[in-house]
Write a protein that holds these residues in place. Structure first.
Motif, PDB file in Angstrom:
ATOM      1  N   CYS A  98       0.824  -1.206   0.000  1.00 27.13           N
ATOM      2  CA  CYS A  98       0.000   0.000   0.000  1.00 27.13           C
ATOM      3  C   CYS A  98       0.861   1.260   0.000  1.00 27.13           C
ATOM      4  N   TRP A 103      -1.552   3.897  -1.671  1.00 30.92           N
ATOM      5  CA  TRP A 103      -2.907   3.575  -1.233  1.00 30.92           C
ATOM      6  C   TRP A 103      -3.053   3.884   0.249  1.00 30.92           C
ATOM      7  N   ALA A 340      -9.129   3.707  -0.719  1.00 29.58           N
ATOM      8  CA  ALA A 340      -7.700   3.476  -0.921  1.00 29.58           C
ATOM      9  C   ALA A 340      -7.051   4.634  -1.658  1.00 29.58           C
TER      10      ALA A 340
END
Length: 355
Positions: A98, A103, A340
């Motif tokens: 991520c 994200w 996200a």
């Protein structure tokens, strides 16, 4: 996330089926509620990867070098929101993925790993707490189960904390005829849960109490404790209604842990009409200590708490448990989710590109 708008939620957790513990129970019930409400929810757990046994917990498997396969699975699902539930190998891999992609994600704090690691290895707690702070620092929201835990974590330097309580299955756990412990002298003092050093079960078994002590569950410390305390009644793990009957058949549920972040078993016992005895620590303080009338007893003298809990009204225990809703737990979880990536004006929801 926006109320009423279905979302694609990805949950990554090192604790998942076939494991049996409070983290799995919480996540699985929340997932069921979210799916029933129209969300598409995918859970990625260790069962999708090569695994190794957790030291001291052979039945708990940890994903081995999961990052590359995890990235492919995350792309295949194309999530709108990501929640990282645990700080194990999958959690760290998901965090890295991520962050690399930019994200946003949420996390939750389920387990006091610093206390558990210290109990087994004597590694200084400060080191492990520093690692936990590092893990959760990029999270948009860190979900914590109780106010007392949130206060402690704030004092330890955690930020972006969000309350996320728990619930209980009131149909499964309910008062019923007290036949489960027929044949044992009354009163029956019950512990149910994992039998491991961090649960502090010996603090219960060593007490001088009238009647009988019963222990439901399994774990790495069971054999040693069963040999040391032969007068206690050990049943092993109970399923298919027998666990609920065990709660309902006891006179007091004893919760000797000082390290749990909540303790779902507290609510399960109360739902069965069984009062609770515990130390005045995180979890019991937030569950038992907030009841409008006594549903158990908290005391640094655990024996005194056990004897005092015998005076609690079983009907009051049940009424109090009825205020803890899994539906509210799931709704609160959903409220904390963060897209996200925020979509551009007029754009469709996130559909992530391949790494």
């Amino acid at each position: 996330m926006q109320p009423g708008v279905p979302t694609r939620l990805l949950i990554i957790s090192d604790a998942w089926f076939p494991q049996v513990n409070g983290v799995v129970r919480t996540l699985s019930v929340v997932v069921d509620h979210l799916r029933a409400g129209g969300d598409t929810v995918e859970v990625i757990g260790p069962e999708r990867f090569p695994t190794i046994a957790t030291p001291g917990y052979a039945e708990i498997r940890l994903a081995l070098l999961p990052r590359r396969r995890l990235a492919r699975l995350m792309d295949a699902f194309r999530p709108d929101a990501v929640h990282i539930a645990t700080e194990g190998p999958l959690g760290w891999a998901a965090r890295a993925i991520c962050l690399r992609r930019g994200w946003r994600f949420t996390t939750s704090f389920h387990t006091r790993f610093p206390d558990y690691v210290h109990a087994r290895t004597k590694v200084p707690k400060a080191w492990s707490w520093a690692l936990m702070r590092h893990f959760h620092r990029p999270s948009s929201a860190v979900l914590v189960a109780t106010p007392s835990l949130a206060r402690e974590m704030e004092e330890r330097g955690f930020h972006n904390l969000a309350p996320w309580s728990r619930g209980v299955d009131l149909e499964r756990f309910k008062p019923q005829p007290r036949a489960a412990w027929d044949g044992l002298p009354r009163p029956v003092f019950l512990y149910a849960g994992r039998i491991a050093v961090e649960k502090n079960i010996e603090a219960f078994l060593a007490l001088d109490l009238p009647g009988s002590k019963a222990v439901v569950g399994d774990g790495p410390q069971r054999a040693a404790l069963q040999a040391k305390y032969p007068r206690a009644h050990f049943t092993g793990r109970l399923e298919n209604g027998k666990l609920a009957a065990a709660y309902a058949g006891a006179d007091v549920f004893v919760f000797p842990s000082r390290t749990d972040t909540f303790g779902l078993v507290l609510l399960e016992a109360l739902a069965a009409g069984t009062p609770v005895a515990a130390f005045p620590v995180t979890g019991p303080i937030d569950v038992i200590g907030t009841a409008p009338q006594p549903v158990g007893a908290l005391d640094e003298d655990l024996r005194a708490a056990c004897l005092k809990a015998l005076e609690a009204d079983p009907a009051a225990c049940r009424r109090y448990a009825e205020g803890w809703s899994w539906a509210a737990c799931a709704a609160r979880f959903r409220e904390t989710l963060t897209p996200a990536m925020p979509p551009a004006a007029g754009a469709a929801p996130l559909r992530p590109a391949a790494a």
